[in-house]
Write an enzyme that holds these catalytic residues in place. Structure first.
Site, PDB file in Angstrom:
ATOM      1  N   ARG A   1       7.364   0.214   1.443  1.00 15.77           N
ATOM      2  CA  ARG A   1       7.235  -0.909   2.370  1.00 15.77           C
ATOM      3  C   ARG A   1       6.047  -1.789   2.005  1.00 15.77           C
ATOM      4  O   ARG A   1       5.097  -1.344   1.377  1.00 15.77           O
ATOM      5  CB  ARG A   1       7.108  -0.428   3.817  1.00 15.77           C
ATOM      6  CG  ARG A   1       5.970   0.549   4.071  1.00 15.77           C
ATOM      7  CD  ARG A   1       6.262   1.333   5.353  1.00 15.77           C
ATOM      8  NE  ARG A   1       5.216   2.278   5.722  1.00 15.77           N
ATOM      9  CZ  ARG A   1       5.111   3.503   5.217  1.00 15.77           C
ATOM     10  NH1 ARG A   1       5.975   3.929   4.297  1.00 15.77           N
ATOM     11  NH2 ARG A   1       4.156   4.314   5.607  1.00 15.77           N
TER      12      ARG A   1
ATOM     13  N   CYS B   1      -8.452 -10.976  19.291  1.00 24.47           N
ATOM     14  CA  CYS B   1      -9.033  -9.733  19.809  1.00 24.47           C
ATOM     15  C   CYS B   1     -10.403  -9.538  19.170  1.00 24.47           C
ATOM     16  O   CYS B   1     -10.568  -9.709  17.960  1.00 24.47           O
ATOM     17  CB  CYS B   1      -8.128  -8.553  19.482  1.00 24.47           C
ATOM     18  SG  CYS B   1      -6.417  -8.751  20.039  1.00 24.47           S
TER      19      CYS B   1
ATOM     20  N   ARG C   1      -8.797  -7.674  10.951  1.00 27.30           N
ATOM     21  CA  ARG C   1      -8.772  -8.818  10.041  1.00 27.30           C
ATOM     22  C   ARG C   1      -9.615  -9.968  10.595  1.00 27.30           C
ATOM     23  O   ARG C   1      -9.391 -11.129  10.260  1.00 27.30           O
ATOM     24  CB  ARG C   1      -7.332  -9.289   9.809  1.00 27.30           C
ATOM     25  CG  ARG C   1      -6.487  -8.314   9.001  1.00 27.30           C
ATOM     26  CD  ARG C   1      -5.216  -8.958   8.457  1.00 27.30           C
ATOM     27  NE  ARG C   1      -4.471  -7.990   7.654  1.00 27.30           N
ATOM     28  CZ  ARG C   1      -3.350  -7.408   8.036  1.00 27.30           C
ATOM     29  NH1 ARG C   1      -2.813  -7.715   9.204  1.00 27.30           N
ATOM     30  NH2 ARG C   1      -2.736  -6.536   7.255  1.00 27.30           N
TER      31      ARG C   1
ATOM     32  N   LYS D   1      -2.444   5.165   6.587  1.00 26.68           N
ATOM     33  CA  LYS D   1      -2.604   5.774   7.907  1.00 26.68           C
ATOM     34  C   LYS D   1      -2.262   7.259   7.865  1.00 26.68           C
ATOM     35  O   LYS D   1      -1.309   7.663   7.185  1.00 26.68           O
ATOM     36  CB  LYS D   1      -1.685   5.108   8.930  1.00 26.68           C
ATOM     37  CG  LYS D   1      -1.971   3.652   9.217  1.00 26.68           C
ATOM     38  CD  LYS D   1      -1.032   3.150  10.304  1.00 26.68           C
ATOM     39  CE  LYS D   1      -1.207   1.657  10.523  1.00 26.68           C
ATOM     40  NZ  LYS D   1      -0.663   0.872   9.386  1.00 26.68           N
TER      41      LYS D   1
ATOM     42  N   CYS E   1     -10.501  -6.991  16.133  1.00 24.27           N
ATOM     43  CA  CYS E   1      -9.486  -7.148  15.094  1.00 24.27           C
ATOM     44  C   CYS E   1      -9.995  -6.709  13.724  1.00 24.27           C
ATOM     45  O   CYS E   1     -11.079  -7.090  13.292  1.00 24.27           O
ATOM     46  CB  CYS E   1      -9.049  -8.609  15.035  1.00 24.27           C
ATOM     47  SG  CYS E   1      -7.839  -8.950  13.734  1.00 24.27           S
TER      48      CYS E   1
ATOM     49  N   ASP F   1     -10.585   0.357  13.555  1.00 27.26           N
ATOM     50  CA  ASP F   1     -11.019   0.251  12.159  1.00 27.26           C
ATOM     51  C   ASP F   1     -12.484  -0.170  12.080  1.00 27.26           C
ATOM     52  O   ASP F   1     -13.070  -0.652  13.056  1.00 27.26           O
ATOM     53  CB  ASP F   1     -10.144  -0.767  11.424  1.00 27.26           C
ATOM     54  CG  ASP F   1      -8.690  -0.313  11.358  1.00 27.26           C
ATOM     55  OD1 ASP F   1      -8.452   0.812  10.891  1.00 27.26           O
ATOM     56  OD2 ASP F   1      -7.806  -1.091  11.779  1.00 27.26           O
TER      57      ASP F   1
ATOM     58  N   CYS G   1      -3.362 -16.740  15.399  1.00 25.84           N
ATOM     59  CA  CYS G   1      -2.876 -15.937  16.516  1.00 25.84           C
ATOM     60  C   CYS G   1      -2.968 -16.749  17.801  1.00 25.84           C
ATOM     61  O   CYS G   1      -3.767 -17.693  17.893  1.00 25.84           O
ATOM     62  CB  CYS G   1      -3.725 -14.676  16.689  1.00 25.84           C
ATOM     63  SG  CYS G   1      -3.757 -13.576  15.252  1.00 25.84           S
TER      64      CYS G   1
ATOM     65  N   ARG H   1       0.813  -1.223   0.000  1.00 31.48           N
ATOM     66  CA  ARG H   1       0.000   0.000   0.000  1.00 31.48           C
ATOM     67  C   ARG H   1       0.847   1.274   0.000  1.00 31.48           C
ATOM     68  O   ARG H   1       0.325   2.351  -0.284  1.00 31.48           O
ATOM     69  CB  ARG H   1      -0.922   0.024   1.226  1.00 31.48           C
ATOM     70  CG  ARG H   1      -2.023  -1.007   1.200  1.00 31.48           C
ATOM     71  CD  ARG H   1      -3.090  -0.689   2.240  1.00 31.48           C
ATOM     72  NE  ARG H   1      -2.575  -0.823   3.589  1.00 31.48           N
ATOM     73  CZ  ARG H   1      -3.113  -0.238   4.658  1.00 31.48           C
ATOM     74  NH1 ARG H   1      -4.140   0.560   4.518  1.00 31.48           N
ATOM     75  NH2 ARG H   1      -2.608  -0.431   5.851  1.00 31.48           N
ATOM     76  N   TYR H   2       2.108   1.166   0.367  1.00 30.23           N
ATOM     77  CA  TYR H   2       2.994   2.328   0.443  1.00 30.23           C
ATOM     78  C   TYR H   2       4.173   2.115  -0.495  1.00 30.23           C
ATOM     79  O   TYR H   2       4.593   0.977  -0.719  1.00 30.23           O
ATOM     80  CB  TYR H   2       3.515   2.515   1.875  1.00 30.23           C
ATOM     81  CG  TYR H   2       2.452   2.787   2.893  1.00 30.23           C
ATOM     82  CD1 TYR H   2       2.000   4.088   3.132  1.00 30.23           C
ATOM     83  CD2 TYR H   2       1.907   1.757   3.653  1.00 30.23           C
ATOM     84  CE1 TYR H   2       1.025   4.339   4.098  1.00 30.23           C
ATOM     85  CE2 TYR H   2       0.936   1.998   4.608  1.00 30.23           C
ATOM     86  CZ  TYR H   2       0.496   3.289   4.826  1.00 30.23           C
ATOM     87  OH  TYR H   2      -0.468   3.534   5.768  1.00 30.23           O
TER      88      TYR H   2
ATOM     89  N   ASP I   1      -6.447   4.654  10.054  1.00 30.19           N
ATOM     90  CA  ASP I   1      -6.173   3.956   8.800  1.00 30.19           C
ATOM     91  C   ASP I   1      -7.375   4.197   7.892  1.00 30.19           C
ATOM     92  O   ASP I   1      -8.469   3.694   8.143  1.00 30.19           O
ATOM     93  CB  ASP I   1      -5.979   2.457   9.059  1.00 30.19           C
ATOM     94  CG  ASP I   1      -4.982   1.836   8.108  1.00 30.19           C
ATOM     95  OD1 ASP I   1      -4.876   2.335   6.973  1.00 30.19           O
ATOM     96  OD2 ASP I   1      -4.318   0.859   8.487  1.00 30.19           O
TER      97      ASP I   1
END
Length: 350
Positions: free
Chosen positions: A99, A112, A117, A323, A115, A279, A108, A95-96, A316
């Site tokens: 990076r 959470c 995702r 972001k 989350c 998000d 995981c 996206r950048y 974001d």
């Protein structure tokens, strides 16, 4: 890629949560419905930090399933930050300009409830196979404009230390990279994993890119004895540590809580990095304060903490635009005034 076997004692079902005394039996049916939609897992370390007698316990709120998760509002979306349209090959999000994200797996140690995702994590089939990993690494090698690879997921420290060391070695051999950054909950959620072999896997290769670790932590109580010891092992080994925190209603949306968290992080050699506005993930409205509320909290922190303890409050942008800081503004150019941390305006002429 293989992952570590499941740690004994991790709670993964409504029955587990009821048996552990973390949910009343009357909530079992609700928890089952939530678990069918979104993965559930709570490690023994985090379960031990919860107070079942406290209906507002900030640790329990982050990880125990809630019926509110089944309520999706119109603005929420399964891919809130636009991973999919910016994924040129499996496991890579670009996206950048300088990076990329590399997601070797989507599992995981703990899930959470907020989350971003959450519609994808928990899928063991999301682990990259050898051919997919080769394609991902080839993409990074071919794009010489890249300077940083952010290894995320899922939680990349769920990989065996040998796999992590091999991945660091492969990335370190790409000459245009300056930085390899891992993002993980492991030091807080399952600190026993942070042993000598894992710490060794995260050391920078001499002459290669620096390896950093960003630790996700949202409340000062998450930094118990085991977590502090895990962070010390990493810091003592020379692994630079950053923090990522999500601003969550009912968890850390009080200045006293954020102040205590940032002070604890700095004390344990973790540099506060990002304070994320939540998000627009499905079923997470009950976690989201307003941006104005977040700005007020960050403004209050400015007067309480030194510069090294100040995280950057970021949003974001939905859809993949990236972001941006959304913290308070202190300078009013039209009126040539600047506001101090306590809200008093002062004239400043250029």
């Amino acid at each position: 890629m293989a992952i570590h076997p499941r740690k004994s004692g991790t709670l993964r079902s409504a029955a587990d949560l009821v048996a552990a005394g973390l949910l009343p039996p009357a909530a079992a049916a609700m928890a089952e419905r939530v678990g069918q939609a979104y993965a559930v897992a709570i490690t023994p370390t985090l379960a031990a930090l919860m107070d079942p007698a406290d209906a507002d316990d900030p640790i329990a709120r982050q990880f125990l399933p809630s019926g509110a998760e089944l309520e999706t509002t119109p603005e929420e979306r399964p891919d809130p930050i636009g991973d999919a349209p910016h994924s040129p090959v499996p496991g890579v999000v670009h996206r950048y300009p300088d990076r990329v994200l590399l997601t070797p797996l989507l599992v995981c140690p703990v899930y959470c409830r907020f989350c971003f995702r959450r519609a994808r994590v928990g899928d063991a089939d999301g682990t990259l196979g050898p051919d997919e990993m080769e394609a991902a690494l080839a993409y990074v090698a071919e794009h010489t404009e890249l300077r940083e690879v952010i290894v995320t997921g899922g939680d990349p420290l769920m990989l065996p230390p040998g796999r992590i060391a091999a991945l660091v070695g492969r990335l370190a051999a790409i000459p245009h990279l300056d930085t390899i950054r891992f993002h993980s909950r492991i030091p807080v959620a399952d600190p026993g994993r942070v042993g000598e072999s894992l710490v060794g896997a995260l050391r920078s290769v001499p002459g290669g890119p620096a390896v950093w670790l960003a630790v996700h932590v949202n409340h000062p109580r998450e930094l118990g004895d085991e977590a502090r010891a895990a962070l010390a092992r990493l810091a003592d080994a020379g692994v630079p540590l950053l923090s990522q925190t999500v601003l969550l209603k009912g968890v850390n949306d009080r200045v006293e809580v954020l102040e205590a968290l940032m002070r604890a992080l700095v004390r344990h050699r973790v540099r506060p990095y990002y304070l994320h506005h939540p998000d627009l993930a499905p079923g997470t409205r009950h976690f989201r304060p307003t941006i104005a509320e977040g700005q007020a909290l960050v403004r209050a922190l400015r007067g309480r903490l030194s510069g090294i303890a100040q995280p950057t409050y970021v949003l974001d942008i939905p859809g993949g635009a990236g972001k941006v800081p959304v913290g308070p503004v202190y300078w009013n150019g039209a009126e040539a005034t600047v506001v101090d941390p306590w809200g008093t305006g002062h004239s400043y002429s250029e």
